[in-house]
Design an enzyme around this catalytic site. Structure first.
Site, short mmCIF file in Angstrom:
data_model
loop_
_atom_site.label_atom_id
_atom_site.label_comp_id
_atom_site.label_asym_id
_atom_site.label_seq_id
_atom_site.Cartn_x
_atom_site.Cartn_y
_atom_site.Cartn_z
N LYS A 37 -21.55 61.19 3.37
CA LYS A 37 -22.04 61.96 2.22
C LYS A 37 -23.52 61.68 1.99
O LYS A 37 -23.93 60.51 1.89
CB LYS A 37 -21.26 61.57 0.96
CG LYS A 37 -21.70 62.35 -0.27
CD LYS A 37 -20.74 62.15 -1.43
CE LYS A 37 -21.09 61.00 -2.31
NZ LYS A 37 -22.32 61.18 -3.10
N ASP A 64 -23.98 66.40 -1.14
CA ASP A 64 -23.56 66.27 -2.55
C ASP A 64 -24.76 66.53 -3.45
O ASP A 64 -25.34 65.61 -4.01
CB ASP A 64 -22.99 64.86 -2.75
CG ASP A 64 -22.40 64.66 -4.14
OD1 ASP A 64 -22.13 65.67 -4.83
OD2 ASP A 64 -22.21 63.50 -4.53
N LYS A 66 -24.64 69.04 -5.90
CA LYS A 66 -24.15 69.58 -7.18
C LYS A 66 -25.02 70.75 -7.67
O LYS A 66 -25.66 70.68 -8.72
CB LYS A 66 -24.10 68.47 -8.24
CG LYS A 66 -23.16 67.34 -7.85
CD LYS A 66 -23.00 66.32 -8.97
CE LYS A 66 -22.04 65.21 -8.61
NZ LYS A 66 -22.48 64.30 -7.55
N ASP A 69 -27.52 76.92 -10.73
CA ASP A 69 -28.75 77.64 -11.04
C ASP A 69 -28.37 79.11 -11.19
O ASP A 69 -27.18 79.43 -11.22
CB ASP A 69 -29.78 77.43 -9.90
CG ASP A 69 -31.22 77.57 -10.38
OD1 ASP A 69 -31.51 78.52 -11.13
OD2 ASP A 69 -32.06 76.72 -10.01
N THR A 119 -17.73 62.56 -14.27
CA THR A 119 -16.89 61.47 -14.79
C THR A 119 -17.65 60.58 -15.77
O THR A 119 -17.05 59.72 -16.42
CB THR A 119 -16.31 60.62 -13.63
OG1 THR A 119 -17.37 60.29 -12.75
CG2 THR A 119 -15.24 61.36 -12.88
N ARG A 210 -20.64 51.66 -1.92
CA ARG A 210 -21.03 50.25 -1.87
C ARG A 210 -20.06 49.29 -1.21
O ARG A 210 -20.53 48.36 -0.52
CB ARG A 210 -21.42 49.77 -3.29
CG ARG A 210 -22.75 50.37 -3.72
CD ARG A 210 -22.95 50.33 -5.20
NE ARG A 210 -22.06 51.24 -5.88
CZ ARG A 210 -22.03 51.43 -7.19
NH1 ARG A 210 -22.83 50.73 -7.97
NH2 ARG A 210 -21.20 52.30 -7.72
O1 C5P Z 1 -20.78 53.03 -4.29
P1 C5P Z 1 -19.66 53.89 -4.77
O2 C5P Z 1 -18.40 53.77 -3.93
O3 C5P Z 1 -19.40 53.76 -6.25
O4 C5P Z 1 -20.20 55.37 -4.50
C1 C5P Z 1 -19.51 56.51 -4.94
C2 C5P Z 1 -20.28 57.73 -4.56
O5 C5P Z 1 -19.63 58.87 -5.15
C3 C5P Z 1 -21.71 57.77 -5.06
O6 C5P Z 1 -22.48 58.51 -4.10
C4 C5P Z 1 -21.62 58.53 -6.38
O7 C5P Z 1 -22.81 59.21 -6.69
C5 C5P Z 1 -20.52 59.52 -6.06
N1 C5P Z 1 -19.81 60.03 -7.21
C6 C5P Z 1 -19.16 59.22 -8.12
N2 C5P Z 1 -18.49 59.76 -9.19
C7 C5P Z 1 -18.46 61.08 -9.35
C8 C5P Z 1 -19.10 61.92 -8.43
C9 C5P Z 1 -19.77 61.36 -7.38
O8 C5P Z 1 -19.16 58.01 -7.98
N3 C5P Z 1 -17.79 61.58 -10.36
#
Ligand code: C5P
Length: 245
Positions: A37, A64, A66, A69, A119, A210
């Site tokens: 992603k 990603d 989002k 527009d 979220t 992460r």
């Molecule tokens: O590091 P982590 O596992 O928390 O990363 C989750 C990924 O999913 C990040 O790129 C974050 O921006 C994305 N994301 C999220 N919650 C959402 C939509 C996207 O954590 N509701």
């Protein structure tokens, strides 16, 4: 609709400030992951250039960004992203925006994912922004609108997956971030689930950042998550692990 190979269900979030670091991560992960992603941080740091490279090397790419527009802009931007060879693109789940993206993706292999309600928003945030609905009602309403617009899937939290699945059945792919292997730090994610719990609740793809990208051995971390996904395909996945918090 759900991939049959657990390895295809893992999407690694390449959240890095620049291209070099993202490319090093992809090299370190090797064949442990097949889907990446690219989000806003990397894209605006020059990382969108990685999309066609990844696609040419046989990996799949989730852009990603989002989009939201005026319809003409969304349609044309979607067509540009389709040309990069991306597999998934996110747009906000406004009916007008979803219809425009659908038009822009026409004739390509790009699948569209709608973001129902971020979220980070709760009922009070929606009221402050002028919405008449709370989070639960708005998520359900937009899930139905996504189906009507011919959208391929929804991005949702693992906590929402089972409920959305009950509303839309098999009509949409569900892609869930906020996934943490058992024992991993939640970081800033407030509602997390283990890979097994997210799959058991109906997620088709898991986005993990992460826990893989900050692990000293990202390849091994990705392998462990794929193994947890594979475990969730066993006959009683609901016993394989529930949410962490
Ligand atoms: O590091 P982590 O596992 O928390 O990363 C989750 C990924 O999913 C990040 O790129 C974050 O921006 C994305 N994301 C999220 N919650 C959402 C939509 C996207 O954590 N509701």
């Amino acid at each position: 609709m759900r991939p049959s190979d657990p390895r295809d269900q893992l999407i690694v979030a390449l959240d890095a400030p620049e291209l070099d670091r993202a490319e090093r991560l992809v090299a370190a992960i090797g064949d442990a992951a097949r889907f990446y992603k690219i989000g806003m941080e990397l894209a605006y740091g020059g990382g969108l250039a990685l999309a066609p490279k990844l696609a040419a090397s046989g990996k799949r790419v989730f852009v990603d960004l989002k989009l939201h527009d005026i319809p003409n802009t969304v349609e044309r931007a979607t067509a540009q992203i389709a040309r990069l060879g991306a597999t998934f693109l996110t747009v906000h789940a406004y009916p007008q925006t979803m219809r425009a993206a659908k038009a822009g993706a026409k004739g390509s292999r790009l699948k569209l994912l709608a973001v129902s309600v971020l979220t980070s928003s709760d009922d009070a945030d929606l009221a402050e922004a002028g919405y008449a609905y709370g989070v639960a009602e708005l998520v359900e309403r937009r899930a139905r609108q996504a189906v009507a617009a011919g959208i391929d899937g929804l991005v949702c939290s693992p906590a929402e997956a089972a409920k959305i699945r009950a509303v839309v059945g098999g009509a949409l792919l569900l892609v869930t971030p906020g996934v943490r292997p058992a024992g991993a730090a939640a970081s800033d994610q407030k509602r997390v689930a283990t890979p097994a719990a997210a799959i058991a609740d109906g997620a088709d793809y898991l986005v993990v950042g992460r826990p893989i990208t900050q692990d000293p051995d990202p390849r091994a971390a990705a392998e462990r998550i794929v193994a947890e996904i594979a475990g969730a395909h066993s006959p009683s996945p609901r016993e394989a692990g529930r949410g962490l918090g």
